[in-house]
Write a protein that holds these residues in place. Structure first.
Motif, PDB file in Angstrom:
ATOM      1  N   CYS A  38       0.970  -1.668  -0.479  1.00 24.22           N
ATOM      2  CA  CYS A  38      -0.150  -0.373   0.380  1.00 24.22           C
ATOM      3  C   CYS A  38       1.141   1.058  -0.218  1.00 24.22           C
ATOM      4  CB  CYS A  38      -0.692  -0.010   1.367  1.00 24.22           C
ATOM      5  SG  CYS A  38      -1.943   1.089   1.173  1.00 24.22           S
ATOM      6  N   GLU A  39       2.204   1.154   1.135  1.00 23.59           N
ATOM      7  CA  GLU A  39       2.889   2.349   0.769  1.00 23.59           C
ATOM      8  C   GLU A  39       3.957   2.559  -0.660  1.00 23.59           C
ATOM      9  OE1 GLU A  39       4.379   2.129   5.561  1.00 23.59           O
ATOM     10  OE2 GLU A  39       4.858   4.188   4.289  1.00 23.59           O
ATOM     11  N   THR A  40       4.066   2.082  -0.929  1.00 27.20           N
ATOM     12  CA  THR A  40       4.504   1.482  -2.768  1.00 27.20           C
ATOM     13  C   THR A  40       3.826   2.395  -3.714  1.00 27.20           C
ATOM     14  OG1 THR A  40       6.110  -0.652  -1.825  1.00 27.20           O
ATOM     15  CG2 THR A  40       6.193   0.242  -4.023  1.00 27.20           C
ATOM     16  N   PHE A  41       2.328   1.382  -3.285  1.00 29.04           N
ATOM     17  CA  PHE A  41       1.389   2.538  -4.388  1.00 29.04           C
ATOM     18  C   PHE A  41       1.103   3.299  -4.122  1.00 29.04           C
ATOM     19  CE2 PHE A  41       0.146   0.795  -8.873  1.00 29.04           C
ATOM     20  CZ  PHE A  41      -0.900   1.474  -9.002  1.00 29.04           C
ATOM     21  N   ASN A  42       0.639   3.953  -3.051  1.00 33.96           N
ATOM     22  CA  ASN A  42      -0.287   4.800  -2.792  1.00 33.96           C
ATOM     23  C   ASN A  42       0.202   7.049  -2.466  1.00 33.96           C
ATOM     24  OD1 ASN A  42      -3.174   3.589  -3.141  1.00 33.96           O
ATOM     25  ND2 ASN A  42      -1.743   2.164  -2.251  1.00 33.96           N
ATOM     26  N   SER A  51      -3.419  10.131   0.471  1.00 38.38           N
ATOM     27  CA  SER A  51      -4.328  10.077  -0.559  1.00 38.38           C
ATOM     28  C   SER A  51      -5.122   8.666   0.996  1.00 38.38           C
ATOM     29  CB  SER A  51      -3.817   8.686  -1.791  1.00 38.38           C
ATOM     30  OG  SER A  51      -3.434   7.415  -1.295  1.00 38.38           O
ATOM     31  N   PRO A  52      -6.754   9.186   0.229  1.00 31.41           N
ATOM     32  CA  PRO A  52      -7.184   7.903   1.023  1.00 31.41           C
ATOM     33  C   PRO A  52      -6.750   6.421   1.244  1.00 31.41           C
ATOM     34  CG  PRO A  52      -8.955   8.529  -0.650  1.00 31.41           C
ATOM     35  CD  PRO A  52      -7.437   9.432  -0.864  1.00 31.41           C
ATOM     36  N   VAL A  53      -6.201   5.847  -0.332  1.00 31.05           N
ATOM     37  CA  VAL A  53      -6.314   4.662  -0.075  1.00 31.05           C
ATOM     38  C   VAL A  53      -4.799   4.238   1.193  1.00 31.05           C
ATOM     39  CG1 VAL A  53      -5.725   2.308  -0.913  1.00 31.05           C
ATOM     40  CG2 VAL A  53      -7.346   3.195  -2.089  1.00 31.05           C
ATOM     41  N   GLY A  54      -3.827   5.841   0.646  1.00 24.67           N
ATOM     42  CA  GLY A  54      -2.515   5.675   1.940  1.00 24.67           C
ATOM     43  C   GLY A  54      -2.937   5.798   2.914  1.00 24.67           C
ATOM     44  N   ARG A  55      -4.059   7.002   3.724  1.00 20.65           N
ATOM     45  CA  ARG A  55      -3.672   7.172   4.838  1.00 20.65           C
ATOM     46  C   ARG A  55      -4.797   5.800   5.487  1.00 20.65           C
ATOM     47  NH1 ARG A  55      -5.252  12.007   3.402  1.00 20.65           N
ATOM     48  NH2 ARG A  55      -7.211  11.467   2.749  1.00 20.65           N
ATOM     49  N   ALA A  56      -5.692   5.399   4.680  1.00 21.56           N
ATOM     50  CA  ALA A  56      -5.818   3.707   4.924  1.00 21.56           C
ATOM     51  C   ALA A  56      -5.462   2.662   5.898  1.00 21.56           C
ATOM     52  CB  ALA A  56      -7.146   3.124   4.252  1.00 21.56           C
ATOM     53  N   GLY A  57      -4.293   2.481   4.954  1.00 19.37           N
ATOM     54  CA  GLY A  57      -3.077   1.166   5.077  1.00 19.37           C
ATOM     55  C   GLY A  57      -2.709   2.069   6.442  1.00 19.37           C
ATOM     56  N   HIS A  58      -1.759   3.429   6.502  1.00 26.26           N
ATOM     57  CA  HIS A  58      -1.046   3.875   7.262  1.00 26.26           C
ATOM     58  C   HIS A  58      -2.212   3.205   8.916  1.00 26.26           C
ATOM     59  CE1 HIS A  58       2.325   5.676   5.611  1.00 26.26           C
ATOM     60  NE2 HIS A  58       1.599   6.085   5.473  1.00 26.26           N
ATOM     61  N   ASN A  59      -3.061   4.531   9.250  1.00 29.49           N
ATOM     62  CA  ASN A  59      -4.191   3.359  10.242  1.00 29.49           C
ATOM     63  C   ASN A  59      -4.826   2.259   9.882  1.00 29.49           C
ATOM     64  OD1 ASN A  59      -5.168   6.347  10.522  1.00 29.49           O
ATOM     65  ND2 ASN A  59      -7.084   5.678   9.571  1.00 29.49           N
ATOM     66  N   MET A  60      -4.600   0.914   9.708  1.00 31.17           N
ATOM     67  CA  MET A  60      -4.674  -0.655   9.298  1.00 31.17           C
ATOM     68  C   MET A  60      -3.319  -0.950   9.728  1.00 31.17           C
ATOM     69  SD  MET A  60      -7.490  -1.732   8.907  1.00 31.17           S
ATOM     70  CE  MET A  60      -8.013  -2.799   8.801  1.00 31.17           C
ATOM     71  N   ARG A  61      -2.143  -0.461   9.704  1.00 28.78           N
ATOM     72  CA  ARG A  61      -0.985  -0.719  10.188  1.00 28.78           C
ATOM     73  C   ARG A  61      -0.513  -0.496  12.131  1.00 28.78           C
ATOM     74  NH1 ARG A  61       3.731  -1.913   7.732  1.00 28.78           N
ATOM     75  NH2 ARG A  61       3.859  -0.979   5.735  1.00 28.78           N
ATOM     76  N   ALA A  62      -1.395   0.928  11.648  1.00 27.10           N
ATOM     77  CA  ALA A  62      -1.435   0.859  13.214  1.00 27.10           C
ATOM     78  C   ALA A  62      -2.274   0.515  14.184  1.00 27.10           C
ATOM     79  CB  ALA A  62      -1.489   2.694  13.125  1.00 27.10           C
ATOM     80  N   TYR A  63      -3.313   0.020  13.769  1.00 28.67           N
ATOM     81  CA  TYR A  63      -4.290  -0.773  14.833  1.00 28.67           C
ATOM     82  C   TYR A  63      -3.673  -2.825  14.313  1.00 28.67           C
ATOM     83  CZ  TYR A  63      -8.616  -3.315  15.402  1.00 28.67           C
ATOM     84  OH  TYR A  63      -9.884  -4.085  15.982  1.00 28.67           O
TER      85      TYR A  63
END
Ligand code: EN2
Length: 116
Positions: free
Chosen positions: A85-89, A93-105
């Motif tokens: 997700c970090e590589t592609f977004n 961005s909405p997906v990029g932010r979602a990825g950071h949130n989900m990784r933290a979770y």
């Protein structure tokens, strides 16, 4: 010499712990970009850029199918989702932010499991 086993399931307690974390991640409001494989028709460059695609439904199939030998093998695939997700977004961005949130979770659930 020992036949290389294709898949050897996790021991029950580890399996149950991984399954619970997966259940919780699928229910998280920011999981929507990660529930299914990225649609390469919608994103034609994805397959070229991302060498090892991964998503929560694929992890679910592998977990239920006994493909993970240890809980750490499971965590490697989960982290692959967020690294892709970090590589592609873009981060902002909405997906990029979602990825950071989900990784933290995930990291916090994983830490709890490994501290208990
Ligand atoms: C991981 N990643 C995801 C996307 C992406 O745009 N992915 C899905 C968007 C549309 N899909 C949904 O909105 C949806 C999917 C399943 C569901 F149950 C509910 C909603 C783009 C780049 C990337 O790197």
């Amino acid at each position: 010499n020992e036949k290389k086993e294709k898949s050897k399931p996790l021991i029950n307690k580890e399996f149950a712990a991984a399954r619970t974390i997966l259940d919780e991640m699928e229910l998280h409001e920011d999981s929507w970009p990660f529930l299914l494989p990225v649609d390469t028709k919608q994103f034609p460059t994805y397959k070229k850029v991302i060498k090892k695609p991964m998503d929560l439904s694929t992890i679910r199939s592998k977990l239920e199918g006994g493909s993970y030998k240890t809980k750490d093998d499971f965590s490697v695939d989960v982290r692959l989702i967020f690294d892709n997700c970090e590589t592609f977004n873009e981060d902002e961005s909405p997906v990029g932010r979602a990825g950071h949130n989900m990784r933290a979770y995930f990291d916090s659930q994983w830490a709890d499991l490994n501290s208990s």
